[in-house]
Enzyme design. Structure first.
Site, PDB file in Angstrom:
ATOM      1  N   ASP A 130      -2.344  -4.292  15.008  1.00 15.68           N
ATOM      2  CA  ASP A 130      -4.015  -3.982  15.272  1.00 15.68           C
ATOM      3  C   ASP A 130      -4.356  -4.641  16.418  1.00 15.68           C
ATOM      4  O   ASP A 130      -5.535  -5.076  16.581  1.00 15.68           O
ATOM      5  CB  ASP A 130      -4.722  -4.087  14.180  1.00 15.68           C
ATOM      6  N   CYS A 185       0.464  14.539  -1.089  1.00 18.38           N
ATOM      7  CA  CYS A 185      -1.066  14.798  -1.434  1.00 18.38           C
ATOM      8  C   CYS A 185      -1.176  15.890  -2.323  1.00 18.38           C
ATOM      9  O   CYS A 185      -2.069  15.948  -3.209  1.00 18.38           O
ATOM     10  CB  CYS A 185      -1.786  14.777  -0.358  1.00 18.38           C
TER      11      CYS A 185
END
Ligand code: B12
Ligand code: SF4
Ligand code: SF4
Length: 342
Positions: A130, A185
């Site tokens: 990050d 999902c």
């Protein structure tokens, strides 16, 4: 052979406490076009750096010349590997309930590099988490660490989504072609349904401007009036679309239960934030991701929580902020919310 090199790297990673990793070829990210159209649609809000990162995200060799592969790691933060011992009762996302991963995860990856450099002295390695223009979720998917859930987080069926992503770019050729993780999902929409601000516009499309994580961490503005009540008691970040996910429920079970905070502690912490000087706030959150938000943004978040919890006993503290150069309108709104509850 890539496989031999991979085995050497894996031995070092395991020794240094990395147990989830993968390898990806450093080419243009698969989702680069989507990323650019997402920014063009304005969903990034004030995160201008996401636009300036486009050239280096599209072409990883601009970040590390001659880079060929990435060694990608996933590090779970439930429980947090470097928990903080400071007492803080305001609702904080799990990733932030410990020392800042930008420091310790990067340091740990640098240790891997030190070892690799000994074996491959003529190759170059650079670690990021990050902290650089890298499209990390895309990279993690291509390294086989999971699929992109409808909430946009990368997850897998064993470990859920509550992990940091970190990577080492290298000139070493270690990647092999992988079959991507199957998307598990299915017909589930729990994350979309549970999001209090309807920030997930459709599967895998998030309007960051509506996301509580953006509104309480990244945003350099006060939240728009219509979203303020929806932020509830979230002080820093949000985990809702992850905690409702069946794969996280399965992976973490009871660990996802929030500890009950006493009203007294909540009041005390909010009072501290509103009265504290910039340096007191900095000192208090030193070393944690909470320090990344400037002091005025901590006061902003506190004002929203106070209004939503209708904490009339903090009225005097809120009043003092009614002349604050950036927070006056929000403080007045907050005051109206708590006085209307009198
Ligand atoms: C900006 C940012 C945010 C923004 C915007 C998030 C978003 N969903 O867009 C805000 C502030 C809202 C945010 C929130 C959070 N963030 Co954040 N964030 C980032 C950051 C710096 C850039 C992400 C970005 O470019 N967003 C723009 C969108 C368009 O891109 P994206 O989310 O990466 O999505 C890409 C993939 O989904 C991919 N994709 C979609 N389908 C497919 C299919 C295939 C086959 C492939 C290959 C790719 C792919 O396409 C998208 C565009 O390229 C990254 C670090 C980094 N350098 O990447 C961390 C990062 C994504 N964040 C992280 C975390 C932990 C969080 C929070 C959980 C923190 C919290 N609890 O408050 C929340 C989660 C909210 C959510 N539902 O996403 C982790 C995610 C780890 C994971 N397991 O996924 C990252 C990777 C930081 C890290 N190094 O660990 N974040
Ligand atoms: S982090 Fe919270 S606000 Fe953001 S998309 Fe997930 S549930 Fe919605
Ligand atoms: S809650 Fe359901 S839809 Fe959302 S990421 Fe998890 S499995 Fe996918």
């Amino acid at each position: 052979m890539s496989v031999d090199k991979q085995n050497k790297i894996i031995a070092i990673l395991e020794e240094l406490n990395f147990h989830r990793y993968g390898f990806a070829k450093l080419s243009k990210p698969v989702s680069m076009d989507y990323y650019m159209s997402w920014i063009e649609s304005g969903y990034a809000g004030s995160m201008k750096y996401l636009k300036t990162h486009i050239p280096m995200k599209s072409d990883p060799q601009q970040l590390l010349p001659k880079a060929q592969s990435a060694i990608v790691v996933a590090m779970s933060y439930v429980p947090h590997p470097h928990a903080e011992d400071f007492e803080f009762s305001l609702k904080t996302a799990r990733y932030a309930q410990g020392y800042d991963y930008h420091f310790w995860l990067k340091k740990q990856l640098d240790k891997v590099i030190e070892r690799l450099q000994g074996i491959y002295p003529h190759e170059t390695f650079r670690a990021f988490t990050d902290s650089a223009p890298v499209l990390e979720r895309d990279l993690a998917v291509r390294a086989g660490l999971g699929w992109v859930g409808k909430n946009t987080c990368v997850l897998d069926q064993k470990s859920g989504s509550m992990f940091f992503i970190g990577e080492i770019y290298t000139t070493l050729d270690v990647a092999i072609t992988l079959e991507l993780h199957a998307d598990r999902c299915g017909t589930c929409t729990r994350c979309i349904d549970a999001c209090p601000t309807q920030a997930i516009l459709e599967p895998r499309k998030l309007d960051a401007r509506r996301c509580i994580s953006y509104l309480t961490i990244e945003s350099k503005e006060v939240p728009p009036p219509e979203l303020r009540p929806l932020i509830g008691n979230h002080y820093f970040g949000c985990d809702i679309c992850q905690t409702v996910c069946p794969w996280n429920q399965k992976a973490f079970a009871s660990q996802l239960q929030e500890p009950l905070q006493s009203q007294e502690d909540v009041l005390e912490d909010l009072k501290f934030i509103l009265n504290a000087s910039n340096s007191q706030i900095e000192q208090y959150f030193k070393g944690t991701p909470l320090m990344r938000a400037p002091a005025w943004a901590h006061k902003r978040n506190a004002l929203v929580v106070i209004a939503n919890l209708k904490l009339k006993s903090l009225r005097l503290e809120v009043e003092k902020l009614c002349t604050h150069p950036r927070l006056s309108e929000l403080a007045q709104w907050s005051l109206t919310q708590i006085t209307s509850a009198l």
